[in-house]
Design an enzyme around this catalytic site. Structure first.
Site, PDB file in Angstrom:
ATOM      1  N   HIS A  36     -82.903 -59.252 -33.907  1.00  0.00           N
ATOM      2  CA  HIS A  36     -81.677 -59.674 -34.593  1.00  0.00           C
ATOM      3  C   HIS A  36     -82.000 -60.152 -36.010  1.00  0.00           C
ATOM      4  O   HIS A  36     -81.233 -59.922 -36.949  1.00  0.00           O
ATOM      5  CB  HIS A  36     -80.999 -60.809 -33.820  1.00  0.00           C
ATOM      6  CG  HIS A  36     -80.597 -60.454 -32.415  1.00  0.00           C
ATOM      7  ND1 HIS A  36     -81.057 -61.144 -31.322  1.00  0.00           N
ATOM      8  CD2 HIS A  36     -79.781 -59.482 -31.929  1.00  0.00           C
ATOM      9  CE1 HIS A  36     -80.520 -60.628 -30.216  1.00  0.00           C
ATOM     10  NE2 HIS A  36     -79.753 -59.612 -30.561  1.00  0.00           N
ATOM     11  N   GLY A 146     -79.453 -51.824 -34.274  1.00  0.00           N
ATOM     12  CA  GLY A 146     -80.889 -51.607 -34.069  1.00  0.00           C
ATOM     13  C   GLY A 146     -81.180 -50.239 -33.460  1.00  0.00           C
ATOM     14  O   GLY A 146     -80.469 -49.782 -32.564  1.00  0.00           O
ATOM     15  N   ASP A 149     -81.407 -49.557 -29.532  1.00  0.00           N
ATOM     16  CA  ASP A 149     -80.300 -49.074 -28.706  1.00  0.00           C
ATOM     17  C   ASP A 149     -79.771 -47.789 -29.338  1.00  0.00           C
ATOM     18  O   ASP A 149     -78.669 -47.737 -29.875  1.00  0.00           O
ATOM     19  CB  ASP A 149     -79.224 -50.150 -28.622  1.00  0.00           C
ATOM     20  CG  ASP A 149     -79.761 -51.403 -27.951  1.00  0.00           C
ATOM     21  OD1 ASP A 149     -79.823 -51.424 -26.721  1.00  0.00           O
ATOM     22  OD2 ASP A 149     -80.175 -52.333 -28.665  1.00  0.00           O
ATOM     23  N   SER A 184     -86.386 -58.130 -26.812  1.00  0.00           N
ATOM     24  CA  SER A 184     -85.050 -58.035 -26.203  1.00  0.00           C
ATOM     25  C   SER A 184     -84.684 -59.371 -25.577  1.00  0.00           C
ATOM     26  O   SER A 184     -85.556 -60.077 -25.058  1.00  0.00           O
ATOM     27  CB  SER A 184     -85.060 -56.956 -25.122  1.00  0.00           C
ATOM     28  OG  SER A 184     -83.956 -57.115 -24.252  1.00  0.00           O
ATOM     29  N   SER A 185     -83.395 -59.693 -25.616  1.00  0.00           N
ATOM     30  CA  SER A 185     -82.945 -60.932 -24.972  1.00  0.00           C
ATOM     31  C   SER A 185     -83.270 -60.895 -23.483  1.00  0.00           C
ATOM     32  O   SER A 185     -83.480 -61.925 -22.853  1.00  0.00           O
ATOM     33  CB  SER A 185     -81.442 -61.118 -25.148  1.00  0.00           C
ATOM     34  OG  SER A 185     -81.093 -61.051 -26.509  1.00  0.00           O
TER      35      SER A 185
HETATM   36  P1  AMP Z   1     -77.883 -57.295 -28.448  1.00  0.00           P
HETATM   37  O1  AMP Z   1     -77.740 -58.731 -28.789  1.00  0.00           O
HETATM   38  O2  AMP Z   1     -78.995 -56.999 -27.481  1.00  0.00           O
HETATM   39  O3  AMP Z   1     -76.584 -56.626 -28.091  1.00  0.00           O
HETATM   40  O4  AMP Z   1     -78.362 -56.575 -29.791  1.00  0.00           O
HETATM   41  C1  AMP Z   1     -77.630 -56.729 -30.985  1.00  0.00           C
HETATM   42  C2  AMP Z   1     -78.180 -55.781 -31.997  1.00  0.00           C
HETATM   43  O5  AMP Z   1     -79.563 -56.046 -32.217  1.00  0.00           O
HETATM   44  C3  AMP Z   1     -78.085 -54.306 -31.566  1.00  0.00           C
HETATM   45  O6  AMP Z   1     -77.716 -53.511 -32.672  1.00  0.00           O
HETATM   46  C4  AMP Z   1     -79.470 -54.017 -31.104  1.00  0.00           C
HETATM   47  O7  AMP Z   1     -79.816 -52.643 -31.203  1.00  0.00           O
HETATM   48  C5  AMP Z   1     -80.297 -54.850 -32.064  1.00  0.00           C
HETATM   49  N1  AMP Z   1     -81.606 -55.109 -31.482  1.00  0.00           N
HETATM   50  C6  AMP Z   1     -81.884 -55.598 -30.256  1.00  0.00           C
HETATM   51  N2  AMP Z   1     -83.217 -55.641 -30.050  1.00  0.00           N
HETATM   52  C7  AMP Z   1     -83.796 -55.143 -31.171  1.00  0.00           C
HETATM   53  C8  AMP Z   1     -85.149 -54.916 -31.578  1.00  0.00           C
HETATM   54  N3  AMP Z   1     -86.175 -55.200 -30.795  1.00  0.00           N
HETATM   55  N4  AMP Z   1     -85.355 -54.403 -32.809  1.00  0.00           N
HETATM   56  C9  AMP Z   1     -84.318 -54.110 -33.626  1.00  0.00           C
HETATM   57  N5  AMP Z   1     -83.022 -54.303 -33.298  1.00  0.00           N
HETATM   58  C10 AMP Z   1     -82.768 -54.806 -32.085  1.00  0.00           C
END
Ligand code: AMP
Length: 272
Positions: A36, A146, A149, A184-185
């Site tokens: 993020h 990101g 995904d 990743s979360s």
């Molecule tokens: P999320 O909170 O998991 O829904 O992710 C929010 C955004 O952060 C999405 O666009 C994801 O693709 C991006 N994201 C999550 N993990 C990563 C990572 N390791 N590297 C880059 N972007 C990420």
């Protein structure tokens, strides 16, 4: 940094930024991490103001998935966002985005029904709908997603084209921990033993990328790496996909109850 929890508060906070400012939007589900941060930093460097949304979107979780246990450390997230110089955080409750009577959905039909979408049938409908709502509410010039995904990126790209949305989609490379696991979360669900098993995923993708670079089929060696770990993880899919002109090797595995996805770009397409 301003924090808005309602649409009214969001509108008030955005009002001074409406004219003469280029806005960047970073949609997230919170539990903020280095992935993020990379998105927020890109937005900060390219835009006049950065809006980061934190919303664990119930519509993109299927029955029996991890909606209830998904981490929601809001205070910690706000602290992070402050450190990253985010200008405004939008962190609404579900009832703010899905009030009683809500019944309008965006479906990216074919693309949203393959791979992740085949295993999680209403997932991309939830993603596309909430993203369109966020785009309409914030009205940014640029949105940041990101590469991790990658199918979500393809879905959003399609949505922008099909619904004639005039905003620029920026895709940020996957941030990895030093051991190779994509940040990743959901990694917080993994025990250290499970994390060891999960490392087969980036190793498999790297083996696939190496084989492809040497002119060989990338799937076979990647599958071999995952097969070696088969007692400790389950493969949901490992496939080639071509989205937005890019050839990617995409994979999803389950380690215990935790589902992890990752991908590697084998061939760049035309620049966006
Ligand atoms: P999320 O909170 O998991 O829904 O992710 C929010 C955004 O952060 C999405 O666009 C994801 O693709 C991006 N994201 C999550 N993990 C990563 C990572 N390791 N590297 C880059 N972007 C990420």
């Amino acid at each position: 940094m301003r924090v808005a929890q309602t649409i009214l508060e969001l509108d008030e906070a955005l009002e001074p930024l409406r004219v003469g400012f280029e806005l960047g939007l970073v949609p997230t589900m919170g539990a903020l991490h280095a992935g993020h941060r990379a998105l927020a930093q890109a937005a900060r460097s390219e835009c006049d103001a950065t809006v980061l949304s934190i919303f664990v979107n119930p519509a993109q979780f299927g029955a029996g998935e991890d909606l209830e246990r998904y981490p929601r450390p809001l205070e910690q997230d706000l602290e992070q966002a402050r450190l990253w110089d985010v200008d405004l955080v939008f962190a609404p409750e579900p009832s703010e985005l899905y009030p009683a009577g809500f019944q309008t959905w965006v479906e990216v039909e074919k693309l949203g029904g393959t791979l992740e979408g085949a295993l999680r049938p209403s997932h991309f409908r939830g993603v596309a709908t909430v993203c369109l709502k966020l785009f309409n509410l914030v009205r940014p010039q640029r949105v940041y997603f990101g590469q991790k995904d990658v199918q979500q990126v393809a879905v959003i790209e399609r949505l922008l084209q099909d619904l004639n949305l005039n905003l620029s989609l920026r895709v940020i490379p996957t941030v990895r921990d030093p051991d190779g696991l994509a940040v990743s979360s959901r990694n917080s669900y993994l025990s250290s033993e499970q994390r060891g098993a999960a490392l087969a995923l980036p190793r498999a993708l790297a083996a696939g990328a190496r084989a492809y670079a040497q002119g060989h089929d990338p799937v076979v060696p990647a599958r071999a790496v995952l097969d070696e770990a088969e007692l400790r993880l389950r493969v949901d899919y490992l496939e080639l996909a071509r989205w937005d002109g890019r050839l990617v090797l995409v994979a999803a595995v389950q380690v215990g109850r935790t589902r992890l996805i990752d991908n590697v770009v084998l061939e760049e397409g035309e620049p966006r």
